[in-house]
Design an enzyme around this catalytic site. Structure first.
Site, PDB file in Angstrom:
ATOM      1  N   THR A 198       4.414  20.058  -0.056  1.00 49.51           N
ATOM      2  CA  THR A 198       4.826  18.666  -0.099  1.00 49.51           C
ATOM      3  C   THR A 198       3.640  17.749   0.177  1.00 49.51           C
ATOM      4  O   THR A 198       2.709  18.119   0.878  1.00 49.51           O
ATOM      5  CB  THR A 198       5.951  18.380   0.925  1.00 49.51           C
ATOM      6  OG1 THR A 198       6.321  17.009   0.865  1.00 49.51           O
ATOM      7  CG2 THR A 198       5.501  18.708   2.342  1.00 49.51           C
ATOM      8  N   ARG A 199       3.681  16.574  -0.428  1.00 45.05           N
ATOM      9  CA  ARG A 199       2.722  15.515  -0.121  1.00 45.05           C
ATOM     10  C   ARG A 199       3.485  14.233   0.193  1.00 45.05           C
ATOM     11  O   ARG A 199       2.899  13.159   0.237  1.00 45.05           O
ATOM     12  CB  ARG A 199       1.756  15.278  -1.289  1.00 45.05           C
ATOM     13  CG  ARG A 199       2.396  15.028  -2.621  1.00 45.05           C
ATOM     14  CD  ARG A 199       1.368  14.660  -3.683  1.00 45.05           C
ATOM     15  NE  ARG A 199       1.691  13.401  -4.304  1.00 45.05           N
ATOM     16  CZ  ARG A 199       2.556  13.263  -5.301  1.00 45.05           C
ATOM     17  NH1 ARG A 199       3.183  14.303  -5.797  1.00 45.05           N
ATOM     18  NH2 ARG A 199       2.781  12.061  -5.808  1.00 45.05           N
ATOM     19  N   HIS A 203      13.159  14.589   4.097  1.00 49.09           N
ATOM     20  CA  HIS A 203      14.422  14.051   4.578  1.00 49.09           C
ATOM     21  C   HIS A 203      15.460  15.166   4.650  1.00 49.09           C
ATOM     22  O   HIS A 203      15.127  16.344   4.502  1.00 49.09           O
ATOM     23  CB  HIS A 203      14.869  12.908   3.667  1.00 49.09           C
ATOM     24  CG  HIS A 203      13.855  11.811   3.554  1.00 49.09           C
ATOM     25  ND1 HIS A 203      13.592  10.938   4.585  1.00 49.09           N
ATOM     26  CD2 HIS A 203      12.999  11.476   2.549  1.00 49.09           C
ATOM     27  CE1 HIS A 203      12.626  10.095   4.223  1.00 49.09           C
ATOM     28  NE2 HIS A 203      12.247  10.407   2.995  1.00 49.09           N
ATOM     29  N   HIS A 206      15.555  17.782   1.842  1.00 47.26           N
ATOM     30  CA  HIS A 206      14.481  18.765   1.858  1.00 47.26           C
ATOM     31  C   HIS A 206      14.756  19.844   2.902  1.00 47.26           C
ATOM     32  O   HIS A 206      14.492  21.027   2.672  1.00 47.26           O
ATOM     33  CB  HIS A 206      13.144  18.086   2.166  1.00 47.26           C
ATOM     34  CG  HIS A 206      12.780  17.016   1.189  1.00 47.26           C
ATOM     35  ND1 HIS A 206      12.936  15.682   1.481  1.00 47.26           N
ATOM     36  CD2 HIS A 206      12.283  17.078  -0.068  1.00 47.26           C
ATOM     37  CE1 HIS A 206      12.538  14.970   0.444  1.00 47.26           C
ATOM     38  NE2 HIS A 206      12.144  15.783  -0.508  1.00 47.26           N
ATOM     39  N   ARG A 292      10.623  20.577  -9.434  1.00 49.56           N
ATOM     40  CA  ARG A 292      10.694  19.955 -10.757  1.00 49.56           C
ATOM     41  C   ARG A 292       9.463  19.058 -10.920  1.00 49.56           C
ATOM     42  O   ARG A 292       9.158  18.261 -10.056  1.00 49.56           O
ATOM     43  CB  ARG A 292      11.982  19.142 -10.865  1.00 49.56           C
ATOM     44  CG  ARG A 292      12.237  18.535 -12.226  1.00 49.56           C
ATOM     45  CD  ARG A 292      13.507  17.698 -12.194  1.00 49.56           C
ATOM     46  NE  ARG A 292      13.820  17.153 -13.517  1.00 49.56           N
ATOM     47  CZ  ARG A 292      13.272  16.055 -14.027  1.00 49.56           C
ATOM     48  NH1 ARG A 292      12.365  15.397 -13.325  1.00 49.56           N
ATOM     49  NH2 ARG A 292      13.613  15.626 -15.220  1.00 49.56           N
ATOM     50  N   ALA A 295       3.655  18.968  -8.681  1.00 48.01           N
ATOM     51  CA  ALA A 295       2.278  18.465  -8.666  1.00 48.01           C
ATOM     52  C   ALA A 295       1.933  17.662  -9.909  1.00 48.01           C
ATOM     53  O   ALA A 295       0.766  17.569 -10.291  1.00 48.01           O
ATOM     54  CB  ALA A 295       1.274  19.615  -8.498  1.00 48.01           C
ATOM     55  N   THR A 435     -18.604 -20.546   6.154  1.00 47.20           N
ATOM     56  CA  THR A 435     -18.597 -19.815   7.422  1.00 47.20           C
ATOM     57  C   THR A 435     -19.065 -18.384   7.216  1.00 47.20           C
ATOM     58  O   THR A 435     -19.888 -17.862   7.983  1.00 47.20           O
ATOM     59  CB  THR A 435     -17.184 -19.817   8.032  1.00 47.20           C
ATOM     60  OG1 THR A 435     -16.740 -21.165   8.179  1.00 47.20           O
ATOM     61  CG2 THR A 435     -17.181 -19.134   9.383  1.00 47.20           C
ATOM     62  N   VAL A 436     -18.555 -17.762   6.176  1.00 45.45           N
ATOM     63  CA  VAL A 436     -18.956 -16.386   5.882  1.00 45.45           C
ATOM     64  C   VAL A 436     -20.440 -16.328   5.554  1.00 45.45           C
ATOM     65  O   VAL A 436     -21.167 -15.435   6.000  1.00 45.45           O
ATOM     66  CB  VAL A 436     -18.121 -15.811   4.723  1.00 45.45           C
ATOM     67  CG1 VAL A 436     -18.670 -14.463   4.278  1.00 45.45           C
ATOM     68  CG2 VAL A 436     -16.663 -15.676   5.133  1.00 45.45           C
ATOM     69  N   ARG A 437     -20.909 -17.318   4.786  1.00 46.25           N
ATOM     70  CA  ARG A 437     -22.339 -17.353   4.427  1.00 46.25           C
ATOM     71  C   ARG A 437     -23.233 -17.439   5.668  1.00 46.25           C
ATOM     72  O   ARG A 437     -24.275 -16.799   5.743  1.00 46.25           O
ATOM     73  CB  ARG A 437     -22.621 -18.552   3.520  1.00 46.25           C
ATOM     74  CG  ARG A 437     -22.311 -18.309   2.050  1.00 46.25           C
ATOM     75  CD  ARG A 437     -23.409 -17.492   1.398  1.00 46.25           C
ATOM     76  NE  ARG A 437     -23.153 -17.241  -0.017  1.00 46.25           N
ATOM     77  CZ  ARG A 437     -24.015 -16.604  -0.792  1.00 46.25           C
ATOM     78  NH1 ARG A 437     -25.166 -16.178  -0.308  1.00 46.25           N
ATOM     79  NH2 ARG A 437     -23.738 -16.391  -2.055  1.00 46.25           N
ATOM     80  N   ARG A 515     -20.815 -35.595   0.212  1.00 43.04           N
ATOM     81  CA  ARG A 515     -21.970 -34.965   0.859  1.00 43.04           C
ATOM     82  C   ARG A 515     -23.217 -35.025  -0.017  1.00 43.04           C
ATOM     83  O   ARG A 515     -24.320 -34.740   0.437  1.00 43.04           O
ATOM     84  CB  ARG A 515     -21.657 -33.507   1.207  1.00 43.04           C
ATOM     85  CG  ARG A 515     -20.600 -33.349   2.302  1.00 43.04           C
ATOM     86  CD  ARG A 515     -20.464 -31.900   2.716  1.00 43.04           C
ATOM     87  NE  ARG A 515     -20.009 -31.064   1.611  1.00 43.04           N
ATOM     88  CZ  ARG A 515     -20.128 -29.746   1.551  1.00 43.04           C
ATOM     89  NH1 ARG A 515     -20.739 -29.108   2.547  1.00 43.04           N
ATOM     90  NH2 ARG A 515     -19.659 -29.066   0.525  1.00 43.04           N
TER      91      ARG A 515
END
Length: 573
Positions: A198-199, A203, A206, A292, A295, A435-437, A515
């Protein structure tokens, strides 16, 4: 136990002569090294511990061709999946990869040497043939996409001498090697073991089907989930393992054991099912439940399944005698409310009332916080899933505003920040371009590469905050479609992403520029200024477009809030 591993001998390379491994560790320090990728590490772990027996290394060209063409190694042993060490031409030249060379194999996570490979050959695979023969040839298949976009152009074959096992820090007690699991079964007195692959979370259905399969064969159950690489979008293995642990006490009288498999799945359908059977045989299982469309990666963009529903079962059944493991067909279970029990669908009369919840419906209920009934899943399992899947109103998201300087995107971002903080319920982070700059990208200029790097950094921060459940408001210029798309892809791994194009015209942005930055750019005092001497690519498919020449900030914020509310991300204001 009387079920020998595939090929007759378990190739547990770690268990061999310890003094020899010490000598190899010393030798590795003087050798050129190949740093392995995550998938290569998964493959190496199962080569070293015998999970891929009878392999003792990465496949040579003869083994590779035999597997691709006939499901056979060069020595005639059945093996269905190519296990190859793929390297680029640059790496081969830099490291000196050639027949006879000895190379250290290094873990990228901690720089530990795990083994030494003696190169047998270096070859270029026929990837088109591999795609067709192994996976069916559909270009949309995830393994084929990986083959052509991420797998390098050369394969290197050779046997491996083990130095050390991979280091894991999660669920260590559940990470049994094949030899350890066989010994565990022997201690328990188990001679017949049904393995369940299973991946996904498990429940009640199963649990019922595995109990039925075991009782019908007077066997016990090995729940053997994949915790390596699975299908993109699958639930993380931490959540899944907590689900399996919660479910385990529901099995009667210690019927089941949980063990983790560090496999990198290829989603290869029939070929993968044979491979899975070989791996479970090596781990000591005598029976293997094949589901069924086992994979399979699902459907392609045309809504067509990549494989037939029973192709995998037929493939394993074809080699049943050679595999030495019995195929147990996966029974589709359904709930009968009148008798409060689960039964296989094909054993239920047409007039009997049944109840089922699909995977799509389960995800909807988790997302919205709707009830998940106890007949479908045990309360302790639902509790784990709800911890990892909060309702939409508690999930993180990113609102990404793009537009010219002075388009109003910063004003909208600030106002939206205030609005979301006023509502409460989750933390809100504001990532303004300037701000990020100054704080995160101060060393970057305004070349296209630097702009892309800046947006990549914003996307990374936004994705991490989104993953933690925060609301993120990002407002860079972000002039290029490619970097915006990359940001969306990264954030959407963890939550919703909304691209808002603040489409205020360049003329209006200049006219209202108090500006004076546009004037400086026009005079050549500022170079690489978007809209003046640098391009802006308007978004092709934004989630929302606003224009502050035609509307105001309050209305723009309200439109964004309505967008978030419609997606269930906000409580009604």
């Amino acid at each position: 136990m009387a079920n020998p591993p595939h090929g007759g001998i378990l190739k547990d390379l770690i268990a061999r002569d310890a003094p020899r491994r010490d000598a190899l560790a010393a030798e590795a320090e003087s050798l050129p090294a190949i740093v392995l990728t995550e998938r290569q590490l998964c493959d190496l772990e199962l080569i070293l511990n015998g999970g891929f027996s009878p392999l003792e290394g990465f496949m040579s060209e003869k083994d590779y061709n035999g597997v691709v063409e006939n499901n056979r190694l060069a020595d005639g042993n059945l093996f269905s999946m190519p296990i190859c060490l793929d390297l680029s031409k640059a790496t081969i030249d830099d490291v000196g990869v050639k027949p006879g060379a000895r190379l250290a194999l290094r873990d990228f996570r901690d720089d530990r040497h795990l083994g030494i490979i003696t190169v047998e050959d270096v070859y270029q695979p026929d990837k088109k043939k591999e795609a067709q023969e192994v996976f069916g040839g559909d270009e949309e298949h995830p393994a084929i996409k990986y083959l052509f976009t991420q797998t390098q152009e050369y394969y290197v074959g050779g046997k491996i001498e083990a130095i050390d096992r991979l280091m894991h820090y999660d669920y260590v007690a559940l990470r049994y090697s094949p030899a350890e699991l066989r010994l565990h079964f022997d201690k328990l007195g188990w001679s017949r073991v049904v393995a369940f692959q299973t991946r996904n979370p498990m429940h009640r259905a199963h649990r019922e089907l595995t109990v039925r399969a075991a009782r019908a064969r007077q066997a016990n159950v090995l729940i053997h989930p994949v915790v390596g690489l699975t299908k993109p979008g699958d639930i993380d293995h931490f959540t899944r393992v907590r689900v399996y642990q919660a479910l385990l006490p529901r099995y009667p009288n210690g019927m089941a054991v949980l063990g983790l498999l560090p496999l990198a799945m290829r989603m290869g359908g029939p070929r993968e099912a044979i491979w899975h059977a070989i791996i479970r045989k090596n781990h000591g299982a005598t029976h293997f439940i094949v589901g069924r469309d086992h994979a399979g990666p699902g459907k392609n963009s045309k809504g067509v399944d990549f494989y037939g529903p029973y192709d995998a079962q037929d493939a394993v059944e074809k080699y049943r005698d050679e595999l030495g493991i019995e195929v147990v067909p996966f029974q589709q279970m359904t709930y009968l409310p009148d008798s409060d029990e689960y039964k296989p669908k094909d054993e239920v009369a047409k007039d009997v009332k049944t109840l089922d919840i699909s995977g799509t419906e389960l995800r909807r209920r988790l997302r919205t916080g709707a009830n998940i009934p106890e007949w479908f899943s045990y309360p302790e399992v639902v509790r784990v899933l709800r911890e990892s899947h909060p309702p939409r109103s508690k999930q993180g998201f990113t609102v990404f505003l793009t537009g010219y300087t002075n388009s109003g995107k910063d004003a909208i971002a600030r106002a939206l920040n205030v609005t979301l903080n006023q509502q409460g319920g989750r933390s809100v982070s504001l990532l303004l371009g300037e701000t990020v700059r100054s704080e995160l990208s101060s060393e970057l200029g305004f070349s296209r590469a630097d702009r892309d790097t800046n947006i990549g950094r914003i996307a990374f921060v936004a994705s991490e905050l989104t993953k933690s459940g925060a609301a993120v408001i990002a407002a860079p210029i972000a002039p290029f479609e490619g970097s915006r798309a990359a940001a969306r892809d990264l954030v959407e791994k963890y939550g919703s992403f909304y691209l808002v194009h603040v489409a205020t015209s360049l003329e209006y942005c200049e006219k209202t520029d108090r500006r004076g930055v546009y004037g400086k750019a026009r005079r050549g005092e500022i170079k690489g200024f978007t809209g003046v001497d640098d391009p802006y690519e308007a978004p092709k498919n934004p989630d929302l477009t606003v224009d502050l020449e035609k509307t105001n900030v309050r209305t723009a914020v309200h439109q964004i809030v309505l967008l978030l509310e419609a997606a269930g991300l906000l409580e009604q204001l």
